[in-house]
Design an enzyme around this catalytic site. Structure first.
Site, PDB file in Angstrom:
ATOM      1  N   ASP A  93       0.853  -1.185   0.000  1.00  9.98           N
ATOM      2  CA  ASP A  93       0.000   0.000   0.000  1.00  9.98           C
ATOM      3  C   ASP A  93       0.894   1.243   0.000  1.00  9.98           C
ATOM      4  O   ASP A  93       1.873   1.306   0.749  1.00  9.98           O
ATOM      5  CB  ASP A  93      -0.885  -0.032   1.257  1.00  9.98           C
ATOM      6  CG  ASP A  93      -1.766   1.193   1.370  1.00  9.98           C
ATOM      7  OD1 ASP A  93      -2.025   1.838   0.329  1.00  9.98           O
ATOM      8  OD2 ASP A  93      -2.198   1.502   2.503  1.00  9.98           O
TER       9      ASP A  93
ATOM     10  N   ASP B 107      -1.601  -1.116  -3.963  1.00 11.64           N
ATOM     11  CA  ASP B 107      -1.865  -0.348  -5.183  1.00 11.64           C
ATOM     12  C   ASP B 107      -0.659  -0.392  -6.116  1.00 11.64           C
ATOM     13  O   ASP B 107       0.392  -0.940  -5.773  1.00 11.64           O
ATOM     14  CB  ASP B 107      -2.256   1.094  -4.817  1.00 11.64           C
ATOM     15  CG  ASP B 107      -1.343   1.667  -3.743  1.00 11.64           C
ATOM     16  OD1 ASP B 107      -0.120   1.621  -3.946  1.00 11.64           O
ATOM     17  OD2 ASP B 107      -1.851   2.120  -2.684  1.00 11.64           O
TER      18      ASP B 107
ATOM     19  N   ASP C  14      -4.194  -9.774 -15.753  1.00 13.86           N
ATOM     20  CA  ASP C  14      -5.325 -10.685 -15.681  1.00 13.86           C
ATOM     21  C   ASP C  14      -6.403 -10.131 -16.610  1.00 13.86           C
ATOM     22  O   ASP C  14      -6.623  -8.922 -16.656  1.00 13.86           O
ATOM     23  CB  ASP C  14      -5.864 -10.708 -14.244  1.00 13.86           C
ATOM     24  CG  ASP C  14      -6.313 -12.077 -13.817  1.00 13.86           C
ATOM     25  OD1 ASP C  14      -7.134 -12.651 -14.533  1.00 13.86           O
ATOM     26  OD2 ASP C  14      -5.861 -12.544 -12.765  1.00 13.86           O
TER      27      ASP C  14
ATOM     28  N   ASP D 114      -4.428   3.601   2.732  1.00 13.69           N
ATOM     29  CA  ASP D 114      -5.827   3.162   2.845  1.00 13.69           C
ATOM     30  C   ASP D 114      -5.945   1.674   3.192  1.00 13.69           C
ATOM     31  O   ASP D 114      -7.041   1.127   3.249  1.00 13.69           O
ATOM     32  CB  ASP D 114      -6.622   3.495   1.566  1.00 13.69           C
ATOM     33  CG  ASP D 114      -6.142   2.705   0.354  1.00 13.69           C
ATOM     34  OD1 ASP D 114      -5.176   1.924   0.492  1.00 13.69           O
ATOM     35  OD2 ASP D 114      -6.730   2.872  -0.733  1.00 13.69           O
TER      36      ASP D 114
ATOM     37  N   HIS E 203      -4.175 -17.359  -5.517  1.00 13.43           N
ATOM     38  CA  HIS E 203      -5.054 -16.591  -4.641  1.00 13.43           C
ATOM     39  C   HIS E 203      -6.369 -17.309  -4.349  1.00 13.43           C
ATOM     40  O   HIS E 203      -7.228 -16.756  -3.673  1.00 13.43           O
ATOM     41  CB  HIS E 203      -5.335 -15.234  -5.301  1.00 13.43           C
ATOM     42  CG  HIS E 203      -6.045 -15.376  -6.606  1.00 13.43           C
ATOM     43  ND1 HIS E 203      -5.466 -15.962  -7.710  1.00 13.43           N
ATOM     44  CD2 HIS E 203      -7.306 -15.037  -6.984  1.00 13.43           C
ATOM     45  CE1 HIS E 203      -6.328 -15.977  -8.704  1.00 13.43           C
ATOM     46  NE2 HIS E 203      -7.455 -15.421  -8.294  1.00 13.43           N
ATOM     47  N   ASP E 204      -6.545 -18.505  -4.888  1.00 17.13           N
ATOM     48  CA  ASP E 204      -7.797 -19.248  -4.695  1.00 17.13           C
ATOM     49  C   ASP E 204      -7.645 -20.487  -3.827  1.00 17.13           C
ATOM     50  O   ASP E 204      -8.648 -21.094  -3.435  1.00 17.13           O
ATOM     51  CB  ASP E 204      -8.354 -19.709  -6.056  1.00 17.13           C
ATOM     52  CG  ASP E 204      -8.812 -18.553  -6.921  1.00 17.13           C
ATOM     53  OD1 ASP E 204      -9.294 -17.552  -6.373  1.00 17.13           O
ATOM     54  OD2 ASP E 204      -8.677 -18.665  -8.159  1.00 17.13           O
TER      55      ASP E 204
ATOM     56  N   ASN F 297      -0.648   4.566  -0.046  1.00 12.26           N
ATOM     57  CA  ASN F 297      -1.338   5.793   0.378  1.00 12.26           C
ATOM     58  C   ASN F 297      -2.104   5.632   1.696  1.00 12.26           C
ATOM     59  O   ASN F 297      -2.944   6.464   2.028  1.00 12.26           O
ATOM     60  CB  ASN F 297      -2.288   6.277  -0.731  1.00 12.26           C
ATOM     61  CG  ASN F 297      -3.381   5.258  -1.024  1.00 12.26           C
ATOM     62  OD1 ASN F 297      -3.377   4.150  -0.476  1.00 12.26           O
ATOM     63  ND2 ASN F 297      -4.317   5.623  -1.875  1.00 12.26           N
TER      64      ASN F 297
ATOM     65  N   ASP G 251      -8.963 -15.471 -17.263  1.00  8.54           N
ATOM     66  CA  ASP G 251      -9.696 -16.054 -16.147  1.00  8.54           C
ATOM     67  C   ASP G 251     -10.698 -17.104 -16.632  1.00  8.54           C
ATOM     68  O   ASP G 251     -11.420 -16.898 -17.603  1.00  8.54           O
ATOM     69  CB  ASP G 251     -10.445 -14.905 -15.426  1.00  8.54           C
ATOM     70  CG  ASP G 251     -11.109 -15.345 -14.139  1.00  8.54           C
ATOM     71  OD1 ASP G 251     -10.383 -15.791 -13.239  1.00  8.54           O
ATOM     72  OD2 ASP G 251     -12.348 -15.231 -14.036  1.00  8.54           O
TER      73      ASP G 251
HETATM   74  C1  NOJ Z   1     -11.050 -17.605 -11.017  1.00  6.94           C
HETATM   75  C2  NOJ Z   1     -10.317 -16.605 -10.193  1.00  6.94           C
HETATM   76  O1  NOJ Z   1      -9.009 -17.052  -9.957  1.00  6.94           O
HETATM   77  C3  NOJ Z   1     -11.124 -16.416  -8.924  1.00  6.94           C
HETATM   78  O2  NOJ Z   1     -10.422 -15.665  -7.965  1.00  6.94           O
HETATM   79  C4  NOJ Z   1     -12.427 -15.781  -9.294  1.00  6.94           C
HETATM   80  O3  NOJ Z   1     -13.230 -15.665  -8.141  1.00  6.94           O
HETATM   81  C5  NOJ Z   1     -13.166 -16.614 -10.343  1.00  6.94           C
HETATM   82  N1  NOJ Z   1     -12.314 -17.045 -11.400  1.00  6.94           N
HETATM   83  C6  NOJ Z   1     -14.293 -15.818 -10.959  1.00  6.94           C
HETATM   84  O4  NOJ Z   1     -13.766 -14.803 -11.776  1.00  6.94           O
HETATM   85 CA    CA Z   2      -3.640   1.948  -1.296  1.00  6.33          CA
END
Ligand code: NOJ
Ligand code: CA
Length: 541
Positions: A29, A37, A106, A33, A333-334, A31, A208
């Site tokens: 970050d 960013d 992405d 918040d 991230h999933d 700034n 995606d």
């Molecule tokens: C896959 C992405 O990696 C995930 O984070 C997202 O929630 C779903 N696609 C829907 O876009």
């Molecule tokens: Ca920020």
């Protein structure tokens, strides 16, 4: 120039290189918040250069109401003010390139945000010119959803629009209406958005959820899921055969590929969560090319056992067609972080595995520190998936927590209140501390990336033998006259395995280096090593 060096020079950057995924909300970050960013990422580019990665992939930064934290896009050709501006983006791109790294964006083609102007128009009336840009159906005879299709994120995949008395389709949240990719104007508009970023100079896209782009035109019900058992999440009640992985999807992806191929040296990565035999179809065919790298996520759910992993490598390699370049992903991230999945004592072993397999590795931010999933108290849960389908461990907040840069109270991530809690073990698991240590997960990762860069056998080499010997996985990487042997001990005990004598240890999760290995290689618990076995004992005699 001999053959060997010519091949190394000719290999493309996305074949040779290491990709590093940044989740922009959580990297840095600038700034106060509490949300990362673009200006923050720029501040940390020198770190990434030091780490030695070749390319950065940014999870979405487009304007978004953030119902799914950026995966619900309301404008494909701008930057969300939370992250900065287009000028900040251009600056980031210039600074990334100045450090000889690539930037991958992405791109979310399957669905927009419900706040996208296209969807506002589409839902305005049944006769709006953009009505068919999204997927609208009449209710079933009982007034309910048109069929039994379910959303990935829980509940029906259909939401009724009361004003026009039709349902719209969403593979994910109701706030993420699916685009109708059968419509030529949708294709044209989305392909135009790709040009927008390519012209600015981005080096490629991670697309995606591409298996979801096209649905079965008949809209008939999905069949029951034969693997469904009680206790499983209700979202898995039906097999999604009508909803995804339809044959026509490959035409859409070929369109993406035609566009990226019209620019120099760009890459197309596809996100596909499917069985391996289906994943490889997303490379396309010579007449209808697909993505360069359909993400291979199969390490994420893999049993952490030598025999299983040897079989997985063999299966994947057996499915690849000539010209298909492999790739491996350990975390994103999933999904739960690798150090939590395999255990913290195996985090270095996992890194060694990822960086010595044949194919492009993608490293998830923070895994270079051995970060583990951070428990999130219920009142702080942000992830819509966890909120909609609680209790099955779907929550993704634990793997999206801020990057810990130092051991100060807010870990150098922000001067404000961070949007998700920090890891409690940040005294030890932070960049500054691990960088100052002689041996740490960070140092090990960096050394290994450097080794991979020095040794084309690791980045480009073929496999020699791949075998499991009890708890040990052993594979060779061959390139020109070089043979490297990788040996990984998946057990908690010390084990021995024979190797040709007189070999030099190039890398070890246990901090050993430059040792001569004589006949029997000793591997400590959860230790992995790379050994130069180019010269066999006979050859050395
Ligand atoms: C896959 C992405 O990696 C995930 O984070 C997202 O929630 C779903 N696609 C829907 O876009
Ligand atoms: Ca920020």
């Amino acid at each position: 120039m001999n053959d060997m060096s010519r091949t190394a020079v000719d290999a493309l950057w996305w074949q040779r290189g290491v990709i590093y995924q940044i989740y922009p909300r959580s990297f840095q970050d600038s700034n106060g918040d509490g949300i990362g960013d673009l200006a923050g990422i720029i501040q940390r580019l020198d770190y990434l250069r030091w780490l030695g990665v070749d390319a950065i992939w940014l999870s979405p930064i487009n304007p978004s109401p953030m119902a799914d934290f950026g995966y619900d896009v309301s404008d494909y050709t701008d930057v969300d003010p939370i992250f900065g501006s287009l000028a900040d983006f251009d600056h980031l791109l210039t600074e990334t390139h100045r450090r000889d790294m690539k930037l991958i964006m992405d791109f979310v083609p399957n669905h927009t945000s419900e706040q996208h102007p296209w969807f506002h128009e589409s839902r305005a009336s049944r006769t709006n010119p953009k009505r068919d840009w999204f997927i609208w159906r009449d209710p079933a005879s009982d007034g309910g959803p048109p069929n039994n299709w379910l959303s990935e994120f829980g509940g029906p995949a259909w939401t009724k629009d009361e004003a026009t008395s039709q349902y719209y389709y969403h593979a994910y949240l109701p706030q993420q209406p699916d685009l109708n990719w059968r419509h030529p104007d949708v294709r044209a508009a989305m392909y135009e958005a790709l040009h927008f970023w390519l012209k600015r100079g981005v080096d490629g896209f991670r697309l995606d959820t591409i298996q979801h782009l096209i649905e079965d035109e008949s809209f008939t019900d999905n069949p029951p899921n034969p693997d469904f058992r009680s206790g499983m999440p209700p979202t898995l009640t039906f097999a999604r055969t009508r909803q995804m992985d339809r044959p026509e999807v490959h035409d859409v992806i070929a369109g993406f590929r035609r566009i990226t191929d019209s620019y120099d040296d760009r890459v197309l990565i596809g996100e596909v969560y499917l069985p391996l035999e289906r994943v490889v179809t997303y490379y396309g065919t010579p007449g209808r090319p697909g993505s360069h790298l359909p993400f291979n996520f199969h390490l994420i759910g893999a049993a952490w056992k030598a025999s299983f992993l040897a079989d997985l490598i063999a299966q994947y390699e057996g499915l690849l067609q000539p010209g298909n370049w492999p790739n491996w992903v350990l975390g994103n991230h999933d999904r739960s972080r690798v150090a939590s999945r395999v255990g913290r004592e195996s985090a270095a072993l996992a890194t060694l595995f990822l960086l010595t397999l044949r194919g492009t590795p993608t490293l998830y931010y923070g895994d270079e520190l051995g970060l583990e999933d951070v428990p999130i108290p219920p009142e702080l849960v942000q992830d819509p998936w966890e909120r909609r389908v609680p209790g099955f461990g779907f929550g993704r907040d634990p793997v999206r927590t801020p990057m810990p840069w130092d051991s100060t109270e807010r870990a150098g991530f922000t001067s404000g209140a961070s949007w998700l809690p920090l890891n409690v073990d940040r005294d030890e698991k932070n960049v500054e501390t691990q960088r100052a240590m002689a041996t740490s997960q960070l140092r090990f990762t960096r050394d290994l990336i450097a080794l991979r860069r020095r040794c084309p056998a690791l980045s480009l080499g073929d496999y020699g033998a791949v075998e499991s010997r009890g708890d040990i996985l052993v594979y060779e990487r061959l390139y020109g006259g070089t043979r490297l042997t990788v040996a990984l001990n998946f057990s908690a005990t010390t084990v021995y395995t024979p190797l040709p004598t007189g070999n030099v240890l190039l890398s070890s999760t246990g901090g050993r280096s430059s040792e001569i290995v004589t006949k029997l290689l000793c591997l400590r618990p959860f230790e992995g090593v790379v050994v130069d076995t180019s010269l066999t004992s006979e050859e050395q005699d």
